[in-house]
Design an enzyme around this catalytic site. Structure first.
Site, PDB file in Angstrom:
ATOM      1  N   CYS B  60       0.821  -1.217   0.000  1.00 37.65           N
ATOM      2  CA  CYS B  60       0.000   0.000   0.000  1.00 37.65           C
ATOM      3  C   CYS B  60       0.856   1.269   0.000  1.00 37.65           C
ATOM      4  O   CYS B  60       2.078   1.235   0.142  1.00 37.65           O
ATOM      5  CB  CYS B  60      -0.918  -0.008   1.210  1.00 37.65           C
ATOM      6  SG  CYS B  60      -0.042   0.089   2.777  1.00 37.65           S
ATOM      7  N   ALA B  63       3.127   1.862   2.938  1.00 34.66           N
ATOM      8  CA  ALA B  63       4.377   1.088   2.838  1.00 34.66           C
ATOM      9  C   ALA B  63       5.398   1.817   1.974  1.00 34.66           C
ATOM     10  O   ALA B  63       6.589   1.847   2.284  1.00 34.66           O
ATOM     11  CB  ALA B  63       4.100  -0.308   2.271  1.00 34.66           C
ATOM     12  N   ARG B  94      12.676  -3.818   6.618  1.00 36.39           N
ATOM     13  CA  ARG B  94      13.239  -3.548   5.290  1.00 36.39           C
ATOM     14  C   ARG B  94      14.773  -3.534   5.251  1.00 36.39           C
ATOM     15  O   ARG B  94      15.367  -3.265   4.226  1.00 36.39           O
ATOM     16  CB  ARG B  94      12.657  -2.260   4.714  1.00 36.39           C
ATOM     17  CG  ARG B  94      11.361  -2.540   3.951  1.00 36.39           C
ATOM     18  CD  ARG B  94      10.841  -1.325   3.233  1.00 36.39           C
ATOM     19  NE  ARG B  94      11.790  -0.740   2.319  1.00 36.39           N
ATOM     20  CZ  ARG B  94      12.008  -1.163   1.073  1.00 36.39           C
ATOM     21  NH1 ARG B  94      11.348  -2.171   0.594  1.00 36.39           N
ATOM     22  NH2 ARG B  94      12.887  -0.558   0.307  1.00 36.39           N
ATOM     23  N   HIS B 194       5.313   6.569  -2.586  1.00 33.90           N
ATOM     24  CA  HIS B 194       6.602   7.164  -2.960  1.00 33.90           C
ATOM     25  C   HIS B 194       6.400   8.621  -3.342  1.00 33.90           C
ATOM     26  O   HIS B 194       7.147   9.504  -2.924  1.00 33.90           O
ATOM     27  CB  HIS B 194       7.222   6.443  -4.164  1.00 33.90           C
ATOM     28  CG  HIS B 194       7.437   4.976  -3.967  1.00 33.90           C
ATOM     29  ND1 HIS B 194       7.305   4.065  -4.981  1.00 33.90           N
ATOM     30  CD2 HIS B 194       7.780   4.266  -2.860  1.00 33.90           C
ATOM     31  CE1 HIS B 194       7.556   2.848  -4.517  1.00 33.90           C
ATOM     32  NE2 HIS B 194       7.848   2.947  -3.234  1.00 33.90           N
TER      33      HIS B 194
END
Lengths: 460, 546
Positions: B60, B63, B94, B194
């Site tokens: 999503c 994230a 991550r 992003h």
């Protein structure tokens, strides 16, 4: 120091949770649903939820974890997710052909008020559910409870949506598994067999999340409680719920729906919890305990006697989920150890009361907090003020253990950096013996590491 | 790089992939499954909604924003405003490595902060709790920055995280507080997050510190998140050739470096998908050109360094770059020569991310392996077809929801680092400024491109192609391995790495060699299963009681 910003001084917090000792409901529902044979869990929410839950479960088990999502976008979030769920049901039956879709909600779908009962009914009415197939659901809003609550809700959903009462009792007992590992579920089934009783165990993730390497990916592995078994649970003589938080609600639902009486016991971790489990089976089924089990018990007690000097008075900090850390705390006390600090992020008065009662009787000085802000940050602060010899908890504990330079045992969910939990149980006398061996190993390894050369022992 | 590999007919493969889908789904998926032609690039449907019920790799917006872009900066306290899960799942998963200068410097990466919203916060609003949480974080840690990330319910109940952030920032005076509306339902994948992250970092961080940065050749590294230490290796090489890294977005980065990043003279972009917005915005506002580079692969690293040398146009720098390449190359060559006979002629598939499925093809090529099929998880058409396709991309409802910042040249700080004529001259030398040619030009004719690969399609592809290695993420890892095919995780690197630069290339060669040639893959069948269909036919006699 990796957690260099964790200060000794404890300040009350009301808004901020730091390093939580819990996660959210839907992942528990997903885990529980994997314990039904031929079932595809479905996350009714944004893609991220499903992706995160699958990733976390995959890291914990190193096994395929299949689940689908309603893939909400902004439109669905405004107009409701019904169209997405109905479309998902179509796609899933066409492409992945499960026997059952187990839908759980998310904070997103709960906030906008999607009603899973109504949507799944509509799917049925619209003929979207093929003959002989099922769509079950559980409401699992992330803003209530924890991952344990989600597990509990999905397991209760299995009882309410599958169990049937034909009026003819079957010669079988239900064992409702609280949150435990596939290895634990396998061990529960073995113990029931040794005790000579027929059981329906649900959910059952053994042979699902510990599947063998065969060179072939089996989308619906051989394990899992079958629909037939779940249906027949309504005709069982009685239920044993293992865990008052994660399993009892299903037993209550089953009693309400099919009048199956139940008893709630702890998950059999440790000596006395296993004693109660064996006695519980013996009592409800009227069977005598076979010698084999008595001998198993004897072996555990034998090690407890032989090694007590390494355990006595050792100070332990632990964190985890209610139904697991309650019997674990009792076991530590039985071993002569001192549980000094305990936190669980899962809120709930029932657990609070049970743990308080245990501690009041046997270890009144223990620091214990559950629910909001009962997090690893607080636990770590407590540890800094009042140091311990051993830390027990999920993988995230390794940061505290490293900083404080103390032995650490991985226990609970998730374990992201070691294997074993899927294969070797913590339940029963055998499982408890393994847990005890782990405790002894880390404590004795530490003694070896820290011993002065002249004090280094060959025989211990 | 076409060895003697028999490639199945891709048109037939496409038919097989969509055969089982309901008609509408099949029609939609067909547009995302494309047969490549590097000469005449076909259109790939990308960055569109995933069909509900399809088992997707995608995550999503949250994230992409918190997990990917903001997560790696070590000295921001990242508070996730929402129920506990979102913060929990993005906690250390991550592998963004970071190395503070001293043991006492700020580093909040091992921490997880959440407002842990409860039902009453959903019903009556969560802003009050958020402000308390911000205050508590400030009192406990006194960080330079606090960032707030909105999860799904936050947008729905109308909590104004930006107003809360402004209020607290003003109140503190010495702590930069800012928010991100990165609710999980925004956009169609991580990609939306992003973009939201780029906007927020650009608005709230870049340009706050005008101290002139030192160094002759100053650049920022964009779209490098230091997974497995990738940024460390690039930093090592930069230092060796004499390039000053002002800021990294955002692996191994600090607030101060990002705030000062507009003093650099070049932006080099690794992950085009996650950070190209930043490159464009910094160009417009400050006059810093950007250039696409790739430090994955030894040859690509050398090529990228030469491009940087060419951009700065300094003979001394160029000579140092050549010297470093000459120094590093023999080590790489020695390893690849040893490994190549064991990997040459093998095949790979890459379905991951928004740039990795492209970049890692270079490493496989160095190993003599052919990429027979590839695709991204959350990229856009320009990442496949090249940026020239940008004007042709239709902006749909899901993309429209993501804010496009209106950026203009800064009246004081705009300073074009290169004149139009200089840029033109660089272009003539083959240096692509502000451009990216995408994945497909590099792939062979008739290779298969699949965007947003579903689980079903991945199993089919493996059945049909039987690749020697499959690259994807954690959710796919054990599914594929159960099929007897090794899977290399290209998000987490299977906890290995670094894979960038020269040392990274060596690590990758060794890992792939180990994976594709591991004896375990030949041990899957039990002897009684392989010998005469389980009939134990090899046994000459049986010992049984009569």
């Amino acid at each position: 120091m990796l957690l260099r910003h964790t200060s000794k001084e404890v300040k009350v917090r009301e808004g901020l949770t730091i390093n939580p000792a819990k996660t959210c409901q839907p992942i528990g529902a997903m885990y529980a649903a994997l314990g039904i044979h031929g079932c595809l869990p479905h996350s009714h929410g944004s893609q991220g939820c499903c992706s995160y839950h699958r990733s976390t479960l995959t890291r914990h088990y190193k096994e395929p974890v299949m689940a689908a999502t309603s893939s909400f976008t902004e439109g669905a979030s405004v107009f409701g997710g019904q169209a997405n769920l109905l479309a998902a049901i179509d796609t899933i039956f066409a492409v992945y052909d499960p026997d059952i879709i187990a839908v759980h909600s998310t904070c997103l779908s709960e906030t906008i008020g999607d009603d899973l009962q109504q949507i799944t009914k509509k799917a049925k009415d619209d003929g979207k559910i093929p003959e002989g197939k099922y769509v079950i659901y559980a409401s699992t809003p992330s803003f209530i409870g924890s991952h344990v609550t989600g597990y509990s809700n999905m397991v209760a959903g299995m009882a309410t949506q599958f169990a049937e009462s034909t009026g003819v009792k079957k010669s079988q007992y239900n064992i409702i598994a609280g949150w435990m590992e596939p290895s634990d579920m396998r061990e529960i089934k073995r113990l029931a067999k040794v005790m000579g009783i027929n059981i329906v165990l649900f959910p059952d993730t053994s042979d699902v999340l510990d599947a063998p390497q065969t060179g072939k990916h089996v989308f619906y592995p051989k394990g899992g409680t079958t629909v037939e078994e779940l249906k027949s649970s309504g005709d069982s003589i009685a239920s044993l719920a293992l865990g008052s938080i994660s399993a009892e609600p299903a037993a209550i639902a089953l009693e309400k729906k099919c009048k199956v009486p139940f008893e709630t016991l702890d998950i059999p971790i440790g000596l006395t919890a296993t004693d109660r489990f064996i006695m519980g089976i013996s009592k409800v089924a009227g069977v005598t305990v076979p010698d084999e089990i008595t001998a198993d018990r004897g072996r555990l007690v034998d090690v407890m006697c032989d090694m007590e000097q390494y355990l006595h008075g050792k100070r332990v900090a632990l964190f985890g989920d209610p139904d697991q850390i309650l019997p674990l705390t009792e076991f530590l006390l039985d071993l002569g150890m001192k549980p000094v600090h305990i936190v669980s992020g899962t809120p709930g008065q029932k657990f609070e009361k049970q743990m308080r009662q245990l501690l009041d009787e046997r270890s009144p000085e223990t620091n214990f907090k559950s629910g909001l802000q009962a997090d690893m940050f607080l636990l770590h602060q407590w540890m800094k003020n009042d140091p311990v010899d051993l830390l027990i908890g999920n993988t995230y504990g390794k940061y505290m253990a490293r900083d404080e330079d103390i032995p650490f045992i991985r226990f609970g969910f998730p374990i992201l950096d070691r294997i074993g939990h899927s294969y070797f149980p913590n339940v029963g006398y055998g499982g408890s013996l393994r847990l005890l061996e782990k405790i002894l190993n880390v404590i004795m390894d530490r003694q070896d590491r820290d011993a002065l050369e002249e004090k280094f022992e060959l025989v211990m | 790089m076409e060895a003697n590999i028999i490639i199945p007919d891709p048109a037939q493969v496409r038919e097989e992939l969509i055969q089982k889908y309901p008609a509408k789904v099949a029609k939609k998926r067909a547009k995302s499954i494309v047969i490549n032609d590097p000469e005449i690039i076909p259109e790939v449907q990308a960055n569109v909604r995933t069909v509900p019920g399809i088992i997707t790799q995608r995550g999503c917006s949250y994230a992409g924003c918190k997990g990917v872009v903001l997560g790696p900066t070590r000295d921001i306290v990242n508070i996730v405003h929402g129920p506990i899960g979102c913060s929990f799942y993005a906690w250390l998963t991550r592998r963004n490595q970071t190395k503070p200068e001293t043991l006492m410097d700020e580093n909040y990466i091992p921490y997880c902060f959440s407002t842990d919203m409860q039902e009453e916060n959903i019903v009556f609003g969560g802003e009050k709790k958020l402000k308390i949480a911000i205050q508590e974080a400030y009192d406990l840690f006194h960080p330079k920055s606090i960032a707030i990330f909105s999860t799904c319910p936050v947008g729905l109940i109308g909590d104004d995280v930006h107003a809360a952030a402004r209020e607290m920032k003003e109140k503190f005076g010495d702590c930069n507080v800012f928010g991100f509306s990165c609710e999980g339902y925004r956009g169609v994948s991580q990609s939306a997050g992003h973009h939201i992250a780029n906007n927020g970092v650009f608005k709230h961080m870049v340009g706050r510190d005008n101290t002139p940065s030192e160094g002759k050749f100053k650049l920022n590294l964009l779209g490098e998140y230091n997974i497995g230490g990738d940024a460390f290796e690039i930093e090592r090489i930069f230092e060796k050739v004499g390039i000053t890294l002002v800021a990294s977005f955002s692996g191994n980065s600090t607030v101060r470096a990002i705030e000062n990043s507009h003093t650099a003279d070049l932006n080099v972009i690794l992950c085009h998908r996650s950070i190209n917005y930043m490159g464009d915005m910094m160009e417009t506002k400050y006059g810093i050109p950007w250039m696409k580079v790739n430090f994955v692969g030894a040859e690509s690293t050398a090529k990228s360094l030469r491009k940087i040398g060419e951009y700065f146009g300094d003979e001394e720098l160029k000579a140092r770059i050549e010297a470093v390449i000459a120094e590093e190359a023999p080590k790489v060559k020695a390893v690849i020569e040893e490994i190549l006979p064991r990997t040459k002629g093998k095949t790979a598939m890459l379905f991951v991310g928004g740039s990795r499925a492209h970049h890692y093809q270079d490493l496989f090529a160095e190993l003599g392996m052919t990429t027979v099929a590839a695709g991204y998880e959350f990229a856009h058409r320009d990442d496949y077809e090249g940026r020239e396709v940008l004007p042709k991309i239709k902006v749909d409802a899901d993309s429209k929801n993501i804010e496009e910042l209106k950026v203009v040249a800064d009246p004081e700080l705009y300073n074009p680092r290169k004149t139009e004529a200089e840029l033109e001259a660089l272009k003539e030398k083959g240096l692509e400024i502000n451009g990216y040619e995408g994945m497909m030009k590099q792939m062979t004719k008739k290779s298969l491109i699949v965007d947003d690969l579903s689980h079903y399609e991945s199993e089919k592809l493996i059945e049909i192609y039987k690749p020697d290695i499959f690259c994807a993420g954690i959710k796919e890892k054990y599914v594929v391995q159960k099929m007897g095919i090794p899977l290399k995780q290209l998000h987490s690197y299977d906890y290995g790495g670094p894979y960038t630069g020269f040392e990274g290339a060596v690590n990758f060669y060794k890992d792939i060699d180990r994976m594709v040639n591991n004896p375990v893959w030949k041990l899957i069948k039990a002897p009684w299963e392989t010998a005469g269909n389980g009939k134990g036919g090899e046994l000459a006699a049986s010992y049984v009681t009569q």
